[in-house]
Scaffold this motif. Structure first.
Motif, short mmCIF file in Angstrom:
data_model
loop_
_atom_site.label_atom_id
_atom_site.label_comp_id
_atom_site.label_asym_id
_atom_site.label_seq_id
_atom_site.Cartn_x
_atom_site.Cartn_y
_atom_site.Cartn_z
N LEU A 11 0.79 -1.23 0.03
CA LEU A 11 -0.04 0.18 -0.02
C LEU A 11 0.93 1.03 -0.14
CD1 LEU A 11 -2.65 -1.05 2.58
CD2 LEU A 11 -2.96 -0.86 0.08
N ASN A 12 2.01 1.08 0.82
CA ASN A 12 2.92 2.27 1.06
C ASN A 12 3.56 2.42 -0.54
OD1 ASN A 12 4.36 4.45 2.40
ND2 ASN A 12 5.95 3.11 2.22
N GLU A 13 3.80 1.62 -1.12
CA GLU A 13 4.58 1.82 -2.45
C GLU A 13 3.46 2.12 -3.53
OE1 GLU A 13 7.60 1.40 -3.54
OE2 GLU A 13 8.03 1.20 -1.39
N LYS A 14 2.29 1.80 -3.35
CA LYS A 14 1.19 2.43 -4.19
C LYS A 14 1.01 3.90 -4.04
CE LYS A 14 -3.98 1.49 -5.10
NZ LYS A 14 -5.08 0.77 -4.91
N ALA A 15 1.18 4.26 -2.70
CA ALA A 15 0.72 5.69 -2.50
C ALA A 15 1.96 6.37 -3.04
CB ALA A 15 0.87 6.06 -0.91
N LYS A 16 3.10 5.99 -3.03
CA LYS A 16 4.39 6.82 -3.56
C LYS A 16 4.42 6.76 -5.13
CE LYS A 16 7.66 4.33 -1.35
NZ LYS A 16 9.13 4.09 -0.87
N SER A 17 3.66 5.53 -5.60
CA SER A 17 3.33 5.75 -7.29
C SER A 17 2.60 6.81 -7.54
CB SER A 17 3.29 4.27 -7.50
OG SER A 17 4.21 3.41 -7.24
N SER A 18 1.68 6.85 -6.60
CA SER A 18 0.57 7.75 -7.14
C SER A 18 1.03 9.42 -7.05
CB SER A 18 -0.59 7.71 -5.90
OG SER A 18 -1.52 8.91 -6.26
N PHE A 19 1.96 9.50 -5.99
CA PHE A 19 2.50 10.77 -5.93
C PHE A 19 3.61 11.11 -7.13
CE2 PHE A 19 0.63 11.50 -2.23
CZ PHE A 19 0.95 12.58 -1.28
N PHE A 20 4.35 9.89 -7.38
CA PHE A 20 5.38 10.04 -8.63
C PHE A 20 4.47 10.38 -9.77
CE2 PHE A 20 7.83 8.27 -12.07
CZ PHE A 20 8.83 8.96 -11.85
N ASN A 21 3.49 9.70 -10.27
CA ASN A 21 2.68 9.64 -11.31
C ASN A 21 2.18 11.13 -11.59
OD1 ASN A 21 3.57 7.16 -12.09
ND2 ASN A 21 1.56 6.08 -11.12
N GLN A 22 1.66 11.66 -10.40
CA GLN A 22 0.75 13.10 -10.56
C GLN A 22 2.06 14.30 -10.45
OE1 GLN A 22 -2.34 13.56 -7.56
NE2 GLN A 22 -1.71 11.39 -6.95
N ILE A 77 -4.29 18.46 -0.09
CA ILE A 77 -5.47 17.96 -0.82
C ILE A 77 -4.99 16.60 -1.55
CG2 ILE A 77 -6.78 18.44 -2.79
CD1 ILE A 77 -6.18 21.57 -2.15
N CYS A 78 -3.55 16.38 -1.90
CA CYS A 78 -3.08 15.33 -2.53
C CYS A 78 -3.09 14.16 -1.60
CB CYS A 78 -1.83 15.50 -3.27
SG CYS A 78 -1.96 16.76 -4.66
N ASN A 79 -2.48 14.55 -0.33
CA ASN A 79 -2.38 13.60 0.72
C ASN A 79 -3.89 12.89 0.92
OD1 ASN A 79 0.00 14.14 1.18
ND2 ASN A 79 -0.55 15.21 3.38
N ARG A 80 -4.76 13.75 0.81
CA ARG A 80 -6.31 13.10 0.94
C ARG A 80 -6.68 11.94 -0.15
NH1 ARG A 80 -10.73 14.75 3.92
NH2 ARG A 80 -8.94 15.28 5.46
N THR A 81 -6.30 12.62 -1.32
CA THR A 81 -6.52 11.84 -2.66
C THR A 81 -5.59 10.47 -2.78
OG1 THR A 81 -6.93 13.78 -3.75
CG2 THR A 81 -6.42 11.91 -5.41
N ALA A 82 -4.48 10.73 -2.17
CA ALA A 82 -3.51 9.49 -2.09
C ALA A 82 -4.13 8.23 -1.34
CB ALA A 82 -2.31 9.78 -1.91
N LEU A 83 -4.59 8.94 -0.05
CA LEU A 83 -5.14 8.00 1.06
C LEU A 83 -6.43 7.23 0.58
CD1 LEU A 83 -4.93 6.85 3.70
CD2 LEU A 83 -5.76 8.71 4.68
N LYS A 84 -7.25 8.06 -0.06
CA LYS A 84 -8.61 7.43 -0.59
C LYS A 84 -8.40 6.27 -1.61
CE LYS A 84 -12.08 10.82 0.67
NZ LYS A 84 -13.09 11.81 0.07
N ARG A 85 -7.27 6.63 -2.40
CA ARG A 85 -7.01 5.59 -3.42
C ARG A 85 -6.45 4.23 -2.75
NH1 ARG A 85 -3.94 9.42 -7.91
NH2 ARG A 85 -5.99 10.26 -8.79
N ALA A 86 -5.64 4.50 -1.85
CA ALA A 86 -4.92 3.26 -1.15
C ALA A 86 -5.90 2.61 -0.16
CB ALA A 86 -3.71 3.69 -0.42
N LEU A 87 -6.54 3.22 0.58
CA LEU A 87 -7.29 2.77 1.73
C LEU A 87 -8.67 3.43 1.98
CD1 LEU A 87 -4.41 2.50 4.39
CD2 LEU A 87 -5.91 0.47 3.75
N PHE A 88 -9.62 3.45 0.66
CA PHE A 88 -10.95 4.09 0.94
C PHE A 88 -11.57 3.70 1.91
CE2 PHE A 88 -15.24 4.67 -0.54
CZ PHE A 88 -14.96 6.24 -0.89
#
Length: 487
Positions: free
Chosen positions: A51-62, A184-195
């Motif tokens: 999940l942590n890697e997924k969040a980092k990828s989300s930040f990188f891709n954005q 705002i991006c923290n909230r988006t990343a958390l919802k994507r990983a652990l909605f």
């Protein structure tokens, strides 16, 4: 009921001396965190790593990055984000919000006064020498009336929770406070990983910030303008906060411009477009005062717009924040905030100041020099955690160097007791486990004409290095999503 077999917290070591935000003094999970503790405990460490890697990828891709500067190089980094959120109960948030608004109102009145009648100076509450010696005080702003009477349209208030459980303000930021896009991006990343975790708590949204910012900026439009044209001006893509500049422009639905995209004609500001010039009425600027207009300030600046300040003085364009606001977030002025609040609002401060010594005062200078090992030394005009010295982390040789720097320019330094910031469980990549890390909170207050707004969340910043008290991203810090609970 708290699950005591919680695997991902099984190796969490709690230092009872520190104020832990989710564990009480007996080591029990506080009620407000119990559901969250159990929900996260349903995951294994392996799950959490993924999940942590997924969040980092989300930040990188954005492209959610920031730039770190030092003497040798400039480095772009992904903004570190921790998936375990911080929760602020409604009764605590009410104190934070009302305190942030109070400070923003008082600072706005203070700025109007020092650039007009200077009553607070004439009455001996704040010394003129303190104001005139500030690097951010602009003589050019004297008698200038900003549209709508607002100077600090956007304020960032840095708040900590101490071991006594009380909130304290470390500093006010009203030049170009940054970090709201990460909220705002923290909230988006958390919802994507652990909605699913959001189904168990009623939290305020943070995605309405841009809408409210635009609404309030439009209230301070120049006279005679019905529907203002708003733009965000940036120094360019190499600025440390460029991601935020572009993000806010996009989410507000306005143009992101550089100085070369604007020009001034007959004291009005225009934007170059393929359809021809378009008049600009409100500029949310992310360029420092010295660079906004080469005709008025730094003559070799290529970032600003020639003639912009003349247009501003005539009331033909709004600059947010107003030039010269930096004098009020001078850390030496911070020492007078309780008096400033009482003077302009006739109220007692809602949020506590940290006791601060200003080295320009002989008695306080003497104390600082004799007790550096117990103090945090800060330059009054730096940001991003640069230039800070924490006394108990310095060698004897380093202490002597700091003393020499202070004596060279006492006006430039303040000192504060070493405050023990509260700690929060934070996932550490290297150990693949949760550890205690110090946190603070930056709130964002927006002032308009007869309107105000505080983002219900703010940026919880985390010092990712063990024992570190400096939470700034430029100093190796990261952030967490911040949940303000509804009543």
């Amino acid at each position: 009921m708290v699950n005591l077999e919680n695997q991902i917290f099984s190796s969490y070591k709690r230092n009872p001396v520190l104020f832990d935000e989710i564990f009480d003094k007996k080591g029990q999970v506080k009620d407000v965190y119990s559901k969250l503790f159990n929900l996260y405990g349903e995951h294994s460490i392996k799950d959490y790593v993924n999940l942590n890697e997924k969040a980092k990828s989300s930040f990188f891709n954005q492209g959610i990055t920031f730039q770190v500067y030092d003497k040798k190089k400039t480095e772009e980094k992904i903004f570190p984000f921790d998936l375990f959120p911080r929760i602020i109960p409604p009764e605590e948030w009410n104190i934070i919000e009302s305190g942030a608004i109070q400070r923003s109102r008082a600072l706005n009145l203070f700025l109007w006064d020092i650039y007009h009648d200077k009553k607070i100076i004439k009455q001996g509450i704040v010394p003129m020498e303190l104001i005139s010696s500030s690097a951010n005080y602009l003589d050019q702003m004297n008698k200038v009336d900003p549209p709508g009477g607002i100077y600090n349209h956007i304020s960032g208030t840095d708040i900590i929770k101490h071991t006594d459980g009380q909130y304290y303000v470390l500093e006010d930021n009203i030049r170009c406070p940054s970090g709201v896009s990460y909220v705002i991006c923290n909230r988006t990343a958390l919802k994507r990983a652990l909605f699913g975790v959001f189904n168990h708590y009623k939290t305020y949204s943070v995605t309405n910030y841009a809408e409210n910012l635009l609404d309030l900026l439009e209230t301070v439009k120049p006279k005679g303008v019905d529907v203002p044209n708003v733009v965000v001006i940036t120094p360019g893509m190499f600025n440390s906060a460029f991601y935020e500049h572009s993000y806010l422009a996009k989410t507000m639905g306005v143009e992101l411009v550089e100085g070369r995209d604007l020009f001034v004609e007959n004291d009005f500001v225009y934007m170059k477009t393929i359809q021809g010039p378009q008049k600009v009425d409100v500029i949310y600027r992310r360029i420092d005062d010295a660079f906004i207009d080469p005709l008025e300030f730094k003559p070799d600046s290529s970032l600003g717009v020639p003639g912009l300040f003349a247009a501003y003085k005539k009331g033909n364009v709004t600059l947010a924040n107003a030039p010269g606001t930096g004098v009020a977030d001078d850390k030496a002025v911070y020492t007078y905030m309780p008096e400033i609040i009482r003077y302009y609002l006739n109220e007692e401060p809602i949020l506590n100041n940290v006791h601060t010594y200003h080295c320009s005062r002989p008695k306080e200078l003497k104390y600082v020099l004799e007790h550096i090992e117990n103090l945090v030394i800060k330059p009054v005009d730096e940001a991003g955690g640069y230039g800070i010295s924490i006394g108990n982390r310095l060698s004897k040789k380093e202490i002597e160097v700091v003393k020499a720097e202070i004596l060279l320019n006492p006006r430039k330094y303040v000192a504060q007791p070493i405050m023990s910031l509260s700690v929060h469980p934070t996932y550490i990549d290297k150990t693949e486990s949760f550890e205690q890390r110090h946190v603070d909170l930056r709130t964002f207050t927006v002032l308009g004409k007869d309107k105000e707004f505080v983002l219900k969340g703010g940026l919880t910043r985390v010092a990712l290095k063990r024992g570190n008290l400096i939470v700034n991203s430029s100093q190796g810090g990261g952030s967490k999503d911040t949940w303000v609970l509804k009543t």
